[in-house]
Design a protein around this motif. Sequence first.
Motif, PDB file in Angstrom:
ATOM      1  N   GLN B  81     -41.449  56.524  76.874  1.00  0.00           N
ATOM      2  CA  GLN B  81     -40.888  57.878  76.720  1.00  0.00           C
ATOM      3  C   GLN B  81     -40.484  58.149  75.277  1.00  0.00           C
ATOM      4  OE1 GLN B  81     -37.673  57.892  79.660  1.00  0.00           O
ATOM      5  NE2 GLN B  81     -38.980  59.081  81.040  1.00  0.00           N
ATOM      6  N   LEU B  82     -40.277  57.105  74.511  1.00  0.00           N
ATOM      7  CA  LEU B  82     -39.848  57.249  73.115  1.00  0.00           C
ATOM      8  C   LEU B  82     -40.952  56.871  72.118  1.00  0.00           C
ATOM      9  CD1 LEU B  82     -36.206  55.787  73.326  1.00  0.00           C
ATOM     10  CD2 LEU B  82     -36.843  58.192  73.137  1.00  0.00           C
ATOM     11  N   THR B  83     -42.202  56.901  72.557  1.00  0.00           N
ATOM     12  CA  THR B  83     -43.297  56.472  71.671  1.00  0.00           C
ATOM     13  C   THR B  83     -43.308  57.251  70.357  1.00  0.00           C
ATOM     14  OG1 THR B  83     -44.641  55.913  73.604  1.00  0.00           O
ATOM     15  CG2 THR B  83     -45.788  56.101  71.493  1.00  0.00           C
ATOM     16  N   ASP B  84     -43.182  58.562  70.438  1.00  0.00           N
ATOM     17  CA  ASP B  84     -43.228  59.357  69.208  1.00  0.00           C
ATOM     18  C   ASP B  84     -42.051  59.036  68.290  1.00  0.00           C
ATOM     19  OD1 ASP B  84     -45.582  60.553  69.958  1.00  0.00           O
ATOM     20  OD2 ASP B  84     -44.599  62.274  70.892  1.00  0.00           O
ATOM     21  N   GLU B  85     -40.885  58.798  68.886  1.00  0.00           N
ATOM     22  CA  GLU B  85     -39.715  58.423  68.079  1.00  0.00           C
ATOM     23  C   GLU B  85     -39.920  57.049  67.428  1.00  0.00           C
ATOM     24  OE1 GLU B  85     -39.682  59.757  71.050  1.00  0.00           O
ATOM     25  OE2 GLU B  85     -38.291  61.456  71.055  1.00  0.00           O
ATOM     26  N   VAL B  86     -40.475  56.111  68.178  1.00  0.00           N
ATOM     27  CA  VAL B  86     -40.736  54.772  67.625  1.00  0.00           C
ATOM     28  C   VAL B  86     -41.642  54.867  66.398  1.00  0.00           C
ATOM     29  CG1 VAL B  86     -42.001  52.614  68.071  1.00  0.00           C
ATOM     30  CG2 VAL B  86     -40.343  53.462  69.754  1.00  0.00           C
ATOM     31  N   VAL B  87     -42.706  55.633  66.525  1.00  0.00           N
ATOM     32  CA  VAL B  87     -43.647  55.784  65.411  1.00  0.00           C
ATOM     33  C   VAL B  87     -43.001  56.542  64.259  1.00  0.00           C
ATOM     34  CG1 VAL B  87     -45.858  56.780  64.700  1.00  0.00           C
ATOM     35  CG2 VAL B  87     -45.658  55.639  66.925  1.00  0.00           C
ATOM     36  N   GLY B  88     -42.299  57.610  64.578  1.00  0.00           N
ATOM     37  CA  GLY B  88     -41.636  58.402  63.538  1.00  0.00           C
ATOM     38  C   GLY B  88     -40.603  57.590  62.775  1.00  0.00           C
ATOM     39  N   ILE B  89     -39.800  56.840  63.493  1.00  0.00           N
ATOM     40  CA  ILE B  89     -38.754  56.029  62.854  1.00  0.00           C
ATOM     41  C   ILE B  89     -39.373  54.961  61.952  1.00  0.00           C
ATOM     42  CG2 ILE B  89     -36.980  54.279  63.369  1.00  0.00           C
ATOM     43  CD1 ILE B  89     -36.267  56.128  65.840  1.00  0.00           C
ATOM     44  N   GLY B  90     -40.523  54.414  62.376  1.00  0.00           N
ATOM     45  CA  GLY B  90     -41.180  53.386  61.582  1.00  0.00           C
ATOM     46  C   GLY B  90     -41.885  53.923  60.354  1.00  0.00           C
ATOM     47  N   ASN B  91     -42.061  55.228  60.290  1.00  0.00           N
ATOM     48  CA  ASN B  91     -42.810  55.834  59.188  1.00  0.00           C
ATOM     49  C   ASN B  91     -41.984  56.772  58.321  1.00  0.00           C
ATOM     50  OD1 ASN B  91     -45.884  55.098  59.296  1.00  0.00           O
ATOM     51  ND2 ASN B  91     -45.176  55.187  61.406  1.00  0.00           N
ATOM     52  N   THR B  92     -40.652  56.618  58.402  1.00  0.00           N
ATOM     53  CA  THR B  92     -39.749  57.395  57.559  1.00  0.00           C
ATOM     54  C   THR B  92     -38.704  56.429  57.011  1.00  0.00           C
ATOM     55  OG1 THR B  92     -38.498  57.908  59.575  1.00  0.00           O
ATOM     56  CG2 THR B  92     -40.014  59.599  58.777  1.00  0.00           C
ATOM     57  N   SER B  93     -37.946  56.881  56.034  1.00  0.00           N
ATOM     58  CA  SER B  93     -36.908  56.019  55.447  1.00  0.00           C
ATOM     59  C   SER B  93     -35.523  56.607  55.626  1.00  0.00           C
ATOM     60  CB  SER B  93     -37.170  55.816  53.951  1.00  0.00           C
ATOM     61  OG  SER B  93     -36.046  55.152  53.372  1.00  0.00           O
ATOM     62  N   GLY B  94     -34.598  55.733  56.018  1.00  0.00           N
ATOM     63  CA  GLY B  94     -33.205  56.134  56.144  1.00  0.00           C
ATOM     64  C   GLY B  94     -32.576  56.512  54.812  1.00  0.00           C
ATOM     65  N   GLY B  95     -33.269  56.228  53.719  1.00  0.00           N
ATOM     66  CA  GLY B  95     -32.786  56.671  52.416  1.00  0.00           C
ATOM     67  C   GLY B  95     -33.009  58.158  52.217  1.00  0.00           C
ATOM     68  N   GLU B  96     -33.895  58.739  53.044  1.00  0.00           N
ATOM     69  CA  GLU B  96     -34.270  60.150  52.878  1.00  0.00           C
ATOM     70  C   GLU B  96     -33.792  61.050  54.005  1.00  0.00           C
ATOM     71  OE1 GLU B  96     -38.503  59.789  52.409  1.00  0.00           O
ATOM     72  OE2 GLU B  96     -38.260  58.606  50.571  1.00  0.00           O
ATOM     73  N   ILE B  97     -33.713  60.508  55.221  1.00  0.00           N
ATOM     74  CA  ILE B  97     -33.293  61.344  56.358  1.00  0.00           C
ATOM     75  C   ILE B  97     -32.256  60.604  57.201  1.00  0.00           C
ATOM     76  CG2 ILE B  97     -35.484  62.597  56.538  1.00  0.00           C
ATOM     77  CD1 ILE B  97     -36.158  60.766  58.958  1.00  0.00           C
ATOM     78  N   ASP B  98     -31.512  61.391  57.978  1.00  0.00           N
ATOM     79  CA  ASP B  98     -30.598  60.847  58.994  1.00  0.00           C
ATOM     80  C   ASP B  98     -31.443  60.692  60.259  1.00  0.00           C
ATOM     81  OD1 ASP B  98     -28.968  60.648  61.272  1.00  0.00           O
ATOM     82  OD2 ASP B  98     -27.365  61.856  60.362  1.00  0.00           O
ATOM     83  N   LYS B  99     -31.776  59.455  60.612  1.00  0.00           N
ATOM     84  CA  LYS B  99     -32.755  59.273  61.694  1.00  0.00           C
ATOM     85  C   LYS B  99     -32.223  59.699  63.056  1.00  0.00           C
ATOM     86  CE  LYS B  99     -35.541  55.879  59.294  1.00  0.00           C
ATOM     87  NZ  LYS B  99     -36.571  54.852  59.467  1.00  0.00           N
ATOM     88  N   PHE B 100     -30.954  59.483  63.328  1.00  0.00           N
ATOM     89  CA  PHE B 100     -30.416  59.960  64.610  1.00  0.00           C
ATOM     90  C   PHE B 100     -30.604  61.480  64.727  1.00  0.00           C
ATOM     91  CE2 PHE B 100     -28.211  55.854  64.832  1.00  0.00           C
ATOM     92  CZ  PHE B 100     -28.290  55.576  66.189  1.00  0.00           C
ATOM     93  N   ALA B 101     -30.206  62.208  63.681  1.00  0.00           N
ATOM     94  CA  ALA B 101     -30.315  63.668  63.729  1.00  0.00           C
ATOM     95  C   ALA B 101     -31.773  64.111  63.752  1.00  0.00           C
ATOM     96  CB  ALA B 101     -29.588  64.279  62.522  1.00  0.00           C
ATOM     97  N   HIS B 102     -32.576  63.535  62.881  1.00  0.00           N
ATOM     98  CA  HIS B 102     -33.964  63.962  62.738  1.00  0.00           C
ATOM     99  C   HIS B 102     -34.753  63.760  64.029  1.00  0.00           C
ATOM    100  CE1 HIS B 102     -37.516  64.896  60.228  1.00  0.00           C
ATOM    101  NE2 HIS B 102     -38.153  64.044  61.017  1.00  0.00           N
ATOM    102  N   PHE B 103     -34.501  62.659  64.732  1.00  0.00           N
ATOM    103  CA  PHE B 103     -35.287  62.364  65.937  1.00  0.00           C
ATOM    104  C   PHE B 103     -34.549  62.727  67.231  1.00  0.00           C
ATOM    105  CE2 PHE B 103     -37.169  59.672  62.628  1.00  0.00           C
ATOM    106  CZ  PHE B 103     -38.489  60.096  62.731  1.00  0.00           C
ATOM    107  N   GLY B 104     -33.413  63.418  67.103  1.00  0.00           N
ATOM    108  CA  GLY B 104     -32.706  63.890  68.295  1.00  0.00           C
ATOM    109  C   GLY B 104     -32.183  62.773  69.176  1.00  0.00           C
ATOM    110  N   LEU B 105     -31.763  61.678  68.553  1.00  0.00           N
ATOM    111  CA  LEU B 105     -31.233  60.548  69.319  1.00  0.00           C
ATOM    112  C   LEU B 105     -29.706  60.530  69.247  1.00  0.00           C
ATOM    113  CD1 LEU B 105     -33.849  57.896  68.149  1.00  0.00           C
ATOM    114  CD2 LEU B 105     -33.751  59.038  70.388  1.00  0.00           C
ATOM    115  N   THR B 106     -29.095  59.938  70.264  1.00  0.00           N
ATOM    116  CA  THR B 106     -27.642  59.939  70.382  1.00  0.00           C
ATOM    117  C   THR B 106     -27.063  58.600  69.954  1.00  0.00           C
ATOM    118  OG1 THR B 106     -27.919  61.375  72.296  1.00  0.00           O
ATOM    119  CG2 THR B 106     -25.732  60.378  71.960  1.00  0.00           C
ATOM    120  N   ALA B 107     -26.160  58.615  68.980  1.00  0.00           N
ATOM    121  CA  ALA B 107     -25.465  57.394  68.546  1.00  0.00           C
ATOM    122  C   ALA B 107     -24.236  57.222  69.427  1.00  0.00           C
ATOM    123  CB  ALA B 107     -25.062  57.511  67.080  1.00  0.00           C
ATOM    124  N   ALA B 108     -24.295  56.242  70.333  1.00  0.00           N
ATOM    125  CA  ALA B 108     -23.170  56.001  71.243  1.00  0.00           C
ATOM    126  C   ALA B 108     -22.365  54.808  70.734  1.00  0.00           C
ATOM    127  CB  ALA B 108     -23.703  55.731  72.646  1.00  0.00           C
TER     128      ALA B 108
END
Lengths: 186, 186
Positions: B81-108
């Motif tokens: 269910q998270l395939t697109d997020e897995v690929v997106g997270i692996g192909n971006t840098s946390g130095g440039e984006i906030d990955k939780f916000a960018h990929f709509g994930l919840t930091a619990a």
Amino acid sequence: MTRRVPKRSFPVGEVRRYLEPGPIVLVSSRLGDKTNIMTMGWHTVMEFTPALVGCVISGANHSFRMIRESGECVINLPTTQLTDEVVGIGNTSGGEIDKFAHFGLTAAPAKAVAAPLIAECHANFECRLHDDALVDKYNFFIFEVVHAHVARAPQHPQTLHYTGDGVFMVSGKIISRRAKFRPGML
Amino acid sequence: MTRRVPKRSFPVGEVRRYLEPGPIVLVSSRLGDKTNIMTMGWHTVMEFTPALVGCVISGANHSFRMIRESGECVINLPTTQLTDEVVGIGNTSGGEIDKFAHFGLTAAPAKAVAAPLIAECHANFECRLHDDALVDKYNFFIFEVVHAHVARAPQHPQTLHYTGDGVFMVSGKIISRRAKFRPGML
């Protein structure tokens, strides 16, 4: 009896293709005139070049001393055709039986190491011990794959992935997201 | 948007149930007020008790310094269910984006570490850095899982297993050979 699988040489820097998805593997070894095989599930790719693979080999295994003393082994990739052999090898000891003979497997000569290939496996990765810094503390061996042999087909072998408690997950369908990768991240 | 997955606590000594089959995982971290997520495929279970997991985290990852300096992370288990997020997270840098916000994930919030759980994943394994002896040489971190959270269902989540080149193997059918194991070998 399962059949021997013909293979071609394969670039050692690409063994992650087969090992990264987490298959159970069979590790073959030789010390003097004795050979042995163990089943192993705790391993990870560590580097492309040199082609490094880290593996936990418990001291309780008969193979532990054979591999440490010889400094060599072969990591063999079985498919579901060898499920019974994988389970049998994991539940017997090389101190008591000759595993190649007992399980009807063929010990084929390797190119770069004295440890034998298991001819019936889909792929064979010849390994030399690269770093034993964590062997005493964690039974963790770092091997360099020095030669790889892979069957031409199928492209995606049906591998076994252990989840504990006698249960295996079998590899399923293949999906590609190649178009969504940055070239350097493939 | 994917939904948050309710979970129960799970024995840390049994995390091999989820990690040994070799799934790609998402590693979340925190340093100060910054969080990040990376995709990781090079990991192995190393011990039941303490519950140790060895992981290669390249120094090229923005997460490397965050994890080394904080001495913590969370290993999160995504499903297809998270395939697109897995690929997106692996192909971006946390130095440039906030990955939780960018990929709509919840930091619990986690129980034992400051690094956040990814609520949408099937399982979350809270980790403390246990041994960094091989970090300088191999980027190899040994973590102890100090708390685990796992969804009640499905029992066998559909995980992603990376084979390089943008291609994933998806977990397939489950087979049991429990009756053929010696009790101590399960």
